[in-house]
Design a protein around this motif. Structure first.
Motif, short mmCIF file in Angstrom:
data_model
loop_
_atom_site.label_atom_id
_atom_site.label_comp_id
_atom_site.label_asym_id
_atom_site.label_seq_id
_atom_site.Cartn_x
_atom_site.Cartn_y
_atom_site.Cartn_z
N CYS A 136 -10.54 -3.06 0.89
CA CYS A 136 -9.69 -4.30 0.48
C CYS A 136 -9.53 -5.25 1.69
O CYS A 136 -9.92 -6.46 1.57
CB CYS A 136 -8.30 -3.74 0.30
N VAL B 82 -0.33 -5.58 6.12
CA VAL B 82 -0.64 -4.45 5.03
C VAL B 82 1.06 -3.87 5.08
O VAL B 82 1.37 -3.54 6.22
CB VAL B 82 -1.38 -3.28 5.37
N ASP C 83 -3.33 -6.29 -4.42
CA ASP C 83 -3.03 -4.90 -4.15
C ASP C 83 -4.18 -4.26 -3.58
O ASP C 83 -5.54 -4.72 -3.73
CB ASP C 83 -2.79 -4.30 -5.99
N CYS C 84 -3.82 -3.13 -2.80
CA CYS C 84 -4.65 -2.57 -1.92
C CYS C 84 -5.83 -1.78 -2.57
O CYS C 84 -7.01 -1.58 -1.78
CB CYS C 84 -3.97 -1.54 -0.96
N ASP C 85 -6.07 -1.43 -3.83
CA ASP C 85 -7.16 -0.87 -4.36
C ASP C 85 -7.99 -2.02 -4.82
O ASP C 85 -9.07 -1.53 -5.54
CB ASP C 85 -6.86 0.34 -5.28
N CYS D 80 3.03 -0.76 4.24
CA CYS D 80 3.05 0.50 4.10
C CYS D 80 4.39 0.98 3.12
O CYS D 80 5.39 0.78 3.85
CB CYS D 80 2.67 1.36 5.17
N GLU E 73 -3.07 4.80 0.53
CA GLU E 73 -4.26 4.13 -0.05
C GLU E 73 -5.36 4.16 1.12
O GLU E 73 -6.25 3.05 1.37
CB GLU E 73 -3.83 2.55 -0.12
N THR F 134 -3.11 5.56 5.68
CA THR F 134 -3.24 4.14 5.49
C THR F 134 -2.86 3.17 6.64
O THR F 134 -3.63 2.21 7.01
CB THR F 134 -2.17 3.89 4.40
N ALA G 45 0.87 -1.24 -0.10
CA ALA G 45 0.02 0.13 -0.07
C ALA G 45 0.82 1.36 -0.07
O ALA G 45 1.69 1.47 1.08
CB ALA G 45 -0.69 -0.04 1.28
N CYS H 278 4.08 5.72 3.13
CA CYS H 278 2.87 6.48 3.07
C CYS H 278 3.20 7.49 3.74
O CYS H 278 3.57 7.40 4.84
CB CYS H 278 1.98 5.40 3.82
N VAL I 191 -7.81 0.98 1.65
CA VAL I 191 -7.29 -0.06 2.34
C VAL I 191 -8.39 -0.93 3.13
O VAL I 191 -8.34 -1.98 3.38
CB VAL I 191 -6.10 0.52 3.23
#
Length: 261
Positions: free
Chosen positions: A22, A41, A89-91, A43, A15, A50, A12, A46, A19
């Motif tokens: 997801c 997760v 992937d986070c999205d 990061c 995100e 997130t 991420a 970031c 997040v």
């Protein structure tokens, strides 16, 4: 059916908008599966909320500062406690039967691991074109990507995700397929579940985005093919590694803009 323990790794970069949804999709799949599922997760550079949101949603949070998505994923894989590692992937989101189907496929003893079909979260004519190009590419090569899944020991055996800036998914799929062949196992894909692919870049830049990019950046692609990656690397940074740093919806620049920078 044997109950594997899972770790789902989510890279991420800024995100905070995506997040939570997801993680919710992973939790829905975990509930449907009924086994032990760890969510990590990772990061990457970031500067938003997130990490805070991921922790609130019950995920474990790690940090990685590399500008290489393969390295970010590998940070999560190295820390995974699950026997089976899944990356998303986070999205994006997974369908609720994803972990169940992965467990069923691994339990047959026929597969080294695999990917998943990709379906966009909304459709239009150009997105159908993108969809069918993906299906054609996956079908011809057998290198299914999207959601990756394999046992942790398998990822470790191939050295994790291939450490390149782009197309690391295809390179990693090729590595898994080769490793599986050496052990009499197949690289495969899910048949009943799929990746729900985010359309946020299309929402920002228009549904013909990737076709336009291929046209406008043909020179950069050709130069990269003969070893000059400068413009391509700059484009990849803007399209992927720095995309969530943009505070507006300005179009992605042309190759000439990148060259002049």
């Amino acid at each position: 059916m044997r109950k594997y323990s899972f770790t789902v790794v989510i890279p991420a970069h800024n995100e905070e908008k995506y997040v939570a949804r997801c993680i919710r999709s992973v939790k829905a799949a975990a509930g449907y599966y009924g086994g032990q599922v760890e969510i990590i997760v990772v990061c990457n550079r970031c500067t938003d909320r997130t990490a805070e949101i991921a922790l609130q949603c019950g995920a474990k949070v790690l940090y990685n500062e590399e500008r290489c998505i393969a390295g970010v994923r590998n940070t999560g894989i190295a820390a995974a406690s699950g026997e089976v590692v899944v990356t998303i992937d986070c999205d994006n989101r997974m369908t609720k039967g994803t972990l169940q189907e992965i467990a069923l496929r691994l339990a047959t003893g026929l597969f080294i691991g695999g990917g998943a079909p990709i379906r966009f979260e909304r459709y239009s004519f150009p997105l159908y074109c993108n969809d069918y190009l993906c299906r054609l590419g996956f079908g011809l090569t057998g290198l299914y990507c999207g959601i990756f899944w394999a046992k942790k020991e398998t990822f470790e055996a191939i050295g994790g995700f291939t450490a390149i800036k782009a197309m690391e998914d295809v390179a990693t799929a090729r590595q898994l397929k080769r490793y599986g062949k050496q052990h009499g196992l197949q690289y495969t894909t899910l048949r009943h579940n799929y990746l729900i692919n985010s359309t946020r870049k299309f929402d920002d830049q228009g549904d013909w985005l990737y076709f336009k990019l291929m046209f406008h950046h043909a020179g950069a692609l050709l130069r990269a093919a003969v070893g000059d990656r400068k413009q391509l690397d700059a484009l990849l940074d803007e399209m992927f590694y720095d995309y969530n740093d943009r505070k507006d919806s300005k179009p992605i620049r042309s190759s000439q803009d990148i060259a002049d920078k």
